[in-house]
Each structure stands twice: as C-alpha cells, then as structure tokens.
Write a protein that holds these residues in place. Structure first.
Motif: not given
Length: 601
Positions: A42, A82-86, A88-89, A92, A118, A122
């Motif tokens: 991830h 990108d903290r938002s994308e991190a 999400v990862r 997961r 952020e 999530e």
C-alpha cells in the motif's frame, strides 16, 4: 443448572495451557512478515523500513542497513505528499491486517489530539463487516461456553446472523419459554490472534520510541496500552453486560431511554444473550419530521445526562447502535466501547463549555491545559493566541455554518501543536460528540446549535455554581487552608533545626554541568582505548618483526600498518563528524529504550 455448568467451564478455562515459545516466535515472525508486506503493497515501504520490519523479517529488500533510518526524515518522504490519499491507503492497510488493527484504527479515530484530521476522517470509515461464521462454529462456541446443547438452551436459533463483525456476530433466538432474544457469539480464535497482535504492537511501539525522536509526543506505548485495555474489555462479553446494566440503572427513571435486558445465566465471556427489542432504526427517521424533532431532544437529553451528570457514556453512538420506537423513545445497544468521566473531569468540562459560550479565551486556554497533559513547557501566550484565532473564526460564523466538530478538531490541533496530550476519556468524548452532532444535523438540517444548547448551558451553570456546590468547594478549601496553617509551622521548625544541625542540603542542577561528567567519561574512555591500541600496535610490530617478508622490496608489515593507519584515521574522522552533527541536532545514543524492547511490562 446451566449457570453451574457455565461457571465450571470458566474455571477450567482459567487454568489455560502454555503455548510453545518456539511456535509463538515463529508465528510472530510470520505476522511481522505479513505486516511488512501489507505496508509495502500500500505504498508505505518507507514506514516499514523506519519501523525496522525489514531487518527483522528479511522481507524483500526493506532492510538497507543502518542508513535506512536516515533516508526518510520528513513526513512527505514517509507517507507521500498527499495526506488524504495516504489516509485512504492507511485505512486499507488496517483492513487488510485484520480485526486487531481495525479495532486499533477505531481507537485512533477517537484521538483528534494525536491523529491528523485527514486520517481521522478515514479511520471513522472503518467497518467491522466480515464474512459470517458457519453455523457449525457458532454451535460449538455456544455449547462449549454455556455447557449445554443448543436445543437445551433455546427453543429456536436462527442460522442467518443479524450482523457479523470482526469480534463476533449476532443471531436471533427464542428461549424455551418463547421469549425472543438475540445472542452475541464471539468468533472462534479471535482472542488468541488479538493477544498475539498486541505483543507485536508493543514491540513496534517500543522500537519506534527507541529510534524515532519525534515520536515522543504521540507515546506509541501508551496508545497500545490504551488500546489493549479497550479491546480486551471488548473481548469479555461479561464486561459489556455490566456496562448495559449500569446504563440501565442510570436511566431507570427516564422512560424516553432504555437498554435491552441481559440474561446473566446465558452470558459468559464469549456469549451474551439479551432481550430482542422490536424497534426501528435511527437511520430510518425522516429528517425534519415531528418524530425527528422528538428523537433529537431525547438524544440530546440522554447525552447531557450521560456525560455531565452520570459520568458514564456510550462511546460509539452511531445510528446503528441507537434504535427508535414509534413514540420517539430511544434504545441504546452495543456497549463494547464506553467512556467515563470523574467528578473533577465533569466540572472541568462544564467550565470549558461555559467559557466557550462566553468567549473567555484565557479561561479556555487554562481549562485545556488543566484537562490535558503537557509534554514539556507550553508557551501560554502562543497557545492563547491560537485558541483565540480558532474561536474568532467560528464565533463569527452563521448559525448554519457553525460546525462544532470542526471547532473541536481545530482546538485539538492547536493543543497538539503545543505538545498537549489529551486524556483518553476526553478523546472518546470528542468522537462521541462529533457522531451525535452528525445525527442531530441529519434529524434537523437547519439546526441552531447555539439556540438549542443555551438552555442546557443555563442548567450546567446552575449545577456548577449552585449553593451546595459552592458550599462544598468552600468547605474543601477551608479544610485545605486549615491543614496548611497547621503543618507550615512544624515544617518551618524542622527546616530551622536541620539548618542549625548542618543537615540541610541544597542541590543546584545545571543541564550543562550534568552533561560534563558524561562528556569527560566518554573522552576518558576514548583516550584509554587509544593508548591501549597504540601499545598493542607497538608490541605487535616488535613480535612480528622476525616473521616479516618483503614484496618488491617493501615490507609487508609496513604496507599493513599503513592500511591500518588509514582505516583508523578515516574511522576517527567519521566518528568525530557524526558526533558533532548529532550534538548539533541534540540527538544522543541511548541504550535504555533499546533494552526495553526485550521486555513487556
């Protein structure tokens, strides 16, 4: 009869069996390898390297030697830009690692003082939904826990579960007398897996504390300890049953709020049997309707009573855990996560609420300091300025735009910036408040938070500053002053006697002087080793002289001596440069934290 068999089974389980240490170690290594693999898959390979997973499990090139810890210094290098994308990862990752880590994420979602917003957003999406256990496993678990066959215990038992989660699942059933009940059954083997994962989490937390200086504020070991208490309590269904019963006693005189009845004789640490409640779901209530208005006021009344009067509140009041009858009365279910506040904490919280409403920035800052746990010295002037900035931002907002959850989040961010840790009890309350606000806004889209909160604020002010409360405070203060006045003369007399007898010692501490002994010790050790090395080199040269040979007319011993001298010189300058650089950064090598990795207290 059933209760006696249950008690016997519980006693036998208390004896337990000791797992093979070798087998446990192998399982831990496999689990570490899995964690390392999931992190890498991830996009968190840098985190895996920083946590030292690669070097201990030999996973796919994660280990890169000692320099691995120095490759990634900033947050962006660890998790990405990108903290938002991190976030999400990261969610997961927790989902892939199973129930223990899902529960850890849910606990972290209650800590806005530690986790960036952020990631909070999530983590709050984490769900326990998993594939249900087969009926054969359910039967074995129920019969082994309750000490009787399913047919003896229940008239009927539905195979299809009402809900399935990571810890257990719920089935409808009927008692022999025809009473409708629900039976919560713990997943087979989940306790063993969670305890094994807890050992690994303790190891990882201590490793991070020993190797990452900036982790001090977050205190990973304390977070794991808090998580351990929460999840082990959730594993024991008897504790949840006690929570339900305590909540029921608190609301016994409130007809608008209730909980299901718990059948103690059919409840163990792995099985809990409760009354089946015929009611609708909160999510089915239409926003803006008359029923929604009744539900909103009942919910708000219940939360105020829970938090500020009882000091015992539901820690996860999402719509799935609140059921609604036709008259708008509420039924709370699922008490695996609860929060508690002492009388002092309740008073502090009431004071903070009143200070926010009156706009007293100095009082807000002082209240947050008292409610939190500062790590080091806090610049009160700067902290006050940040609190005032947040307050001014939201106090000027229109009624519809005033977001209580966002306001609390920004105040928590300010506290985190100034290295103030929030008490875990308040952290659970922050999550609860955010959940309740979301429900209230859905029930009443044009919700006026200030208008609906003012009547409660008046009641809270009367509670905090009532004549009885003030009298109790005055009496407590008088007792304290009396004790102080009585003890001070005796203590002063003791100090004068010690001074007269020469027994009074004054200790003065200075950080630079305290470090002087360590510096001298280090220099002395290096000088001693240098002298020993020089002496050994001279003796070795004298002893090896008869055995010397030459290559192209040059002594082999001379060549080896020159190479050794060059290596020693290079090592010396490298060590000196590292020492100077580390001194400038204020970093020191400490063996204490590393040794703590070998034990779990």
């Amino acid at each position: 009869m059933v209760a006696a068999r249950v008690a016997a089974i519980e006693d036998r389980r208390g004896e337990g069996t000791m797992a093979s240490p070798v087998r446990a170690a192998v399982q831990d290594i496999k689990r570490l390898r899995t964690i390392s693999s999931v992190l890498t898959r991830h996009g968190f390979s840098a985190v895996a390297r920083r946590a030292g997973l690669g070097r201990f499990v030999g996973d796919g090139g994660l280990s890169r030697g000692e320099d691995a810890f120095e490759e990634v210094e900033g947050v962006e290098e660890l998790i990405g830009a990108d903290r938002s994308e991190a976030a999400v990862r990261f969610r997961r990752v927790l989902e892939d690692l199973g129930p223990t880590f899902v529960k850890l994420g849910q606990v972290l979602s209650t800590r806005p003082d530690l986790v960036p917003k952020e990631f909070l957003e999530e983590l709050r999406k984490l769900q326990d939904a998993v594939s249900p256990m087969p009926m054969e496993a359910i039967r074995r678990q129920v019969e082994s826990s309750l000490g009787a066959t399913l047919e003896e215990l229940f008239e009927s038992f539905e195979e299809k579960p009402l809900a399935a989660a990571s810890i257990g699942q719920v089935h409808r059933a009927r008692l022999p007398d025809g009473t409708a009940v629900v039976v919560k059954v713990q997943r087979v083997g989940v306790g063993e897996q969670i305890r094994s994962d807890l050992d690994l989490l303790y190891y990882l937390a201590r490793f991070l504390e020993a190797t990452v200086e900036e982790i001090e504020l977050y205190s990973p070991t304390a977070i794991v300890q808090e998580f351990e208490r929460a999840i082990l309590a959730e594993l024991d269904f008897r504790q949840e049953a006690r929570n339900v019963q305590e909540f029921g006693r608190n609301f016994a005189e409130v007809p608008q709020v209730s909980v299901p009845h718990v059948y103690e004789e059919l409840t163990t640490s792995e099985v809990m049997t409760m009354e089946f409640v015929q009611a609708g779901k909160l999510a089915s209530v239409e926003g803006g309707s008359e029923l929604a208005d009744t539900v909103l006021h009942n919910l708000l009344d219940a939360m105020v009573k829970m938090v500020l009067y009882d000091g015992f509140f539901h820690g996860d009041p999402h719509p799935g855990n609140i059921m609604v009858r036709e008259d708008g009365s509420l039924i709370f279910i699922d008490f695996g996560l609860v929060g508690r506040l002492s009388s002092r904490q309740q008073d502090d919280l009431i004071g903070l609420i009143l200070n926010v409403l009156t706009g007293d920035v100095d009082a807000i800052a002082r209240a947050l300091l008292e409610m939190g746990d500062p790590v080091g010295r806090v610049n009160l002037r700067e902290f006050r300025a940040d609190v005032e900035r947040v307050r001014n931002k939201y106090i000027s907002a229109t009624v519809g735009d005033f977001d209580v959850s966002q306001f609390i989040q920004e105040v928590m961010d300010a506290a985190q910036y100034h290295r103030i840790r929030l008490n875990p009890n308040y952290a659970v309350l922050v999550k609860t408040a955010a959940t309740i606000e979301g429900i209230m806004r859905r029930l009443k889209p044009d919700l006026d938070v200030m208008a609906i909160g003012l009547p409660y604020a008046r009641d809270l002010a009367l509670k905090k500053y009532s004549a009885r409360k003030l009298a109790q405070s005055a009496l407590s203060a008088a007792v304290g002053v009396s004790s102080f006045v009585t003890k001070v003369p005796q203590q002063l007399d003791q100090v004068l006697m010690d001074l007269e007898g020469g027994n009074l010692t004054v200790t003065v501490r200075n950080a630079s002087l305290d470090q002087l002994g360590e510096v001298l010790n280090t220099l002395g050790t290096r000088l001693f080793l240098g002298v020993i090395a020089s002496g050994l080199a001279v003796v070795a040269a004298m002893l090896l002289r008869p055995f010397d040979t030459e290559i192209f007319g040059v002594s082999v011993l001379l060549i080896l001596g020159i190479l050794a001298a060059l290596s020693a010189t290079t090592l010396f300058w490298w060590s000196l440069g590292w020492h100077v650089a580390a001194s400038r950064k204020g970093k020191k090598l400490r063996l204490g934290p590393l040794m703590r990795l070998l034990r779990r207290e």
